[in-house]
Design an enzyme around this catalytic site. Structure first.
Site, PDB file in Angstrom:
ATOM      1  N   ASP A 286       5.685   4.176   0.828  1.00  7.57           N
ATOM      2  CA  ASP A 286       6.043   4.319   1.584  1.00  7.57           C
ATOM      3  C   ASP A 286       5.838   3.784   3.052  1.00  7.57           C
ATOM      4  O   ASP A 286       5.893   4.376   4.451  1.00  7.57           O
ATOM      5  CB  ASP A 286       6.738   5.757   1.950  1.00  7.57           C
ATOM      6  CG  ASP A 286       5.415   6.784   2.039  1.00  7.57           C
ATOM      7  OD1 ASP A 286       4.393   6.224   1.559  1.00  7.57           O
ATOM      8  OD2 ASP A 286       5.843   7.522   1.816  1.00  7.57           O
ATOM      9  N   HIS A 290       6.335   9.469   4.775  1.00 12.72           N
ATOM     10  CA  HIS A 290       6.162  10.789   3.874  1.00 12.72           C
ATOM     11  C   HIS A 290       5.339  11.246   3.925  1.00 12.72           C
ATOM     12  O   HIS A 290       5.137  11.476   2.969  1.00 12.72           O
ATOM     13  CB  HIS A 290       7.286  10.647   3.140  1.00 12.72           C
ATOM     14  CG  HIS A 290       8.938   9.493   3.284  1.00 12.72           C
ATOM     15  ND1 HIS A 290      10.110  10.312   4.068  1.00 12.72           N
ATOM     16  CD2 HIS A 290       9.004   8.143   3.084  1.00 12.72           C
ATOM     17  CE1 HIS A 290      10.787   8.754   3.888  1.00 12.72           C
ATOM     18  NE2 HIS A 290      10.513   7.898   3.988  1.00 12.72           N
ATOM     19  N   GLN A 320      -8.583   4.631   2.472  1.00 12.76           N
ATOM     20  CA  GLN A 320      -8.675   5.300   0.888  1.00 12.76           C
ATOM     21  C   GLN A 320      -7.894   5.509   0.385  1.00 12.76           C
ATOM     22  O   GLN A 320      -7.204   6.343  -0.270  1.00 12.76           O
ATOM     23  CB  GLN A 320      -9.810   6.063   0.947  1.00 12.76           C
ATOM     24  CG  GLN A 320     -11.570   6.038   1.747  1.00 12.76           C
ATOM     25  CD  GLN A 320     -12.396   6.820   1.312  1.00 12.76           C
ATOM     26  OE1 GLN A 320     -11.655   8.189   0.484  1.00 12.76           O
ATOM     27  NE2 GLN A 320     -13.725   6.941   1.747  1.00 12.76           N
TER      28      GLN A 320
END
Length: 397
Positions: A286, A290, A320
């Site tokens: 995404d 989100h 990361q």
């Protein structure tokens, strides 16, 4: 003269005396039109028509064409190139199938020639040695032990992804299956919430190739249902062996297993994988739009959460965050090696510049706290990790 300069009188609309209060209509060079029947100019063409006193309105067909041109979606050059490549790829499907058959036939022919040569040079004894060598090589690559542990890819975020992100996720799922299938110690694997546009892509573009995959389950129900089902199939006689990193946990029972949803927003850190447990990985690409959605979903379901301890072992030069298939491969590597640091170093792409921390420092670096590998990834597989049917993992007949 006075009569000529006197303003015109308003004519009566009707001889009916009951309409004396009706609104009058101005008269002009053209015949008067009642107010309720007068056409009001609504477009620029209508205004011009009224001003010129003409009836040069566009025809209905021409107006429909103009509106269709305005409403037609505009396709960029990049999208056109992608469409052409996809059409070319689909058109060459039969050609690729023919090439694969030719390669298989050529391989069989080389094997027959090698056997004939061995028979001529050393007789049946040389043939047996050659066959034994081939058999050992085949077992070396195919030998895999199933462990009583389950990995669930939660694909319940289909509506939150763009089409290109959904394509990336399908490629990551394909790679996850391939990595687990060929690992020395493999886990039960499930794709949950497989019921929307992602499934449609697998059914159409990828020609339902997942129906030939072995050792993996696809279900329309959500991850919570999949986790409950996993408890049952890990109890079965063929539910897996306590081998590899589980070899010294012979006293473990199915009741000791737990359900954990992996999320970088979790306050808990995963230290080891436990037998008879189910670990859920969010299948979401995404671009980080989100925030903490996987963590919130798990909390709403009352499921325990945890994060992988990448900050305790690896010093990263970039974000990361890894792809879903990388998270799966890290866990599979741990089942083989039992060392998080080594598992991270074998899986994390070199472009991220990850380096192994000193064992003395451990997790004392405060800058790394909370930064862990998570499945909410915007990373796509590296070059060559395509999602089409030719790149799909090889399955046994």
């Amino acid at each position: 003269m006075e009569d000529e300069e006197r303003p015109r009188k308003y004519p009566k609309l009707s001889n009916d005396e009951g309409q004396e209060g009706s609104e009058p209509t101005m008269t002009g060079a053209v015949e008067s039109v009642p107010h309720e029947d007068a056409a009001q100019p609504t477009t620029q063409n209508d205004v011009a028509t009224v001003a010129n006193g003409t009836d040069d309105k566009p025809k209905d067909g021409q107006q429909a064409v103009d509106e269709s041109k305005d409403d037609a979606p505009k396709v960029s050059k990049r999208q056109l190139k992608k469409l052409r490549r996809r059409e070319q790829w689909d058109a060459q499907k039969e050609q690729r199938k023919t090439i694969r058959k030719e390669k298989t036939a050529a391989k069989k022919q080389r094997r027959r020639e090698a056997l004939n040569q061995a028979r001529q040079e050393g007789g049946q004894e040389a043939v047996d040695r050659l066959l034994q060598t081939w058999q050992s090589n085949r077992q070396k690559f195919k030998q895999s032990t199933l462990l009583p542990i389950t990995l669930v890819m939660d694909c319940g975020y289909d509506d939150l992804m763009l089409e290109k992100e959904r394509i990336s996720l399908s490629s990551q799922l394909t790679r996850s299956y391939s990595d687990n299938r060929g690992a020395p110690f493999r886990a039960h694997m499930v794709v949950s919430s497989f019921n929307k546009l992602l499934k449609e892509r697998f059914d159409t573009t990828l020609a339902k190739s997942y129906n030939n995959w072995q050792g993996i389950r696809f279900m329309e129900e959500d991850f919570a249902h999949a986790a409950e089902q996993a408890k049952e199939w890990m109890k079965e006689p063929k539910g897996g062996q306590l081998a590899g990193m589980f070899a010294n946990k012979t006293d473990a029972t199915p009741e000791d297993g737990e359900i954990v949803y992996l999320s970088s927003d979790s306050p808990n850190t995963l230290t080891e994988l436990k037998p008879y447990s189910t670990y859920i990985i969010g299948g979401l690409v995404d671009k980080n739009r989100h925030k903490a959605i996987c963590y919130k979903t798990a909390v709403e379901k009352g499921i325990k959460t945890a994060k992988l301890p990448i900050g305790d072992y690896i010093q990263m030069a970039s974000r990361q965050v890894l792809a879903t298939n990388h998270v799966v491969e890290i866990m599979i590597r741990w089942l083989e090696l039992g060392d998080w640091g080594e598992a991270f170093m074998k899986v994390i792409p070199r472009r991220k510049g990850g380096t192994l921390k000193d064992s003395e420092r451990g997790s004392e670096d405060p800058s790394q706290e909370g930064d862990v590998v998570d499945a909410d990834s915007d990373e796509e597989p590296g070059p060559g990790e395509r999602e089409d049917e030719a790149a799909a993992p090889r399955t046994d007949p």
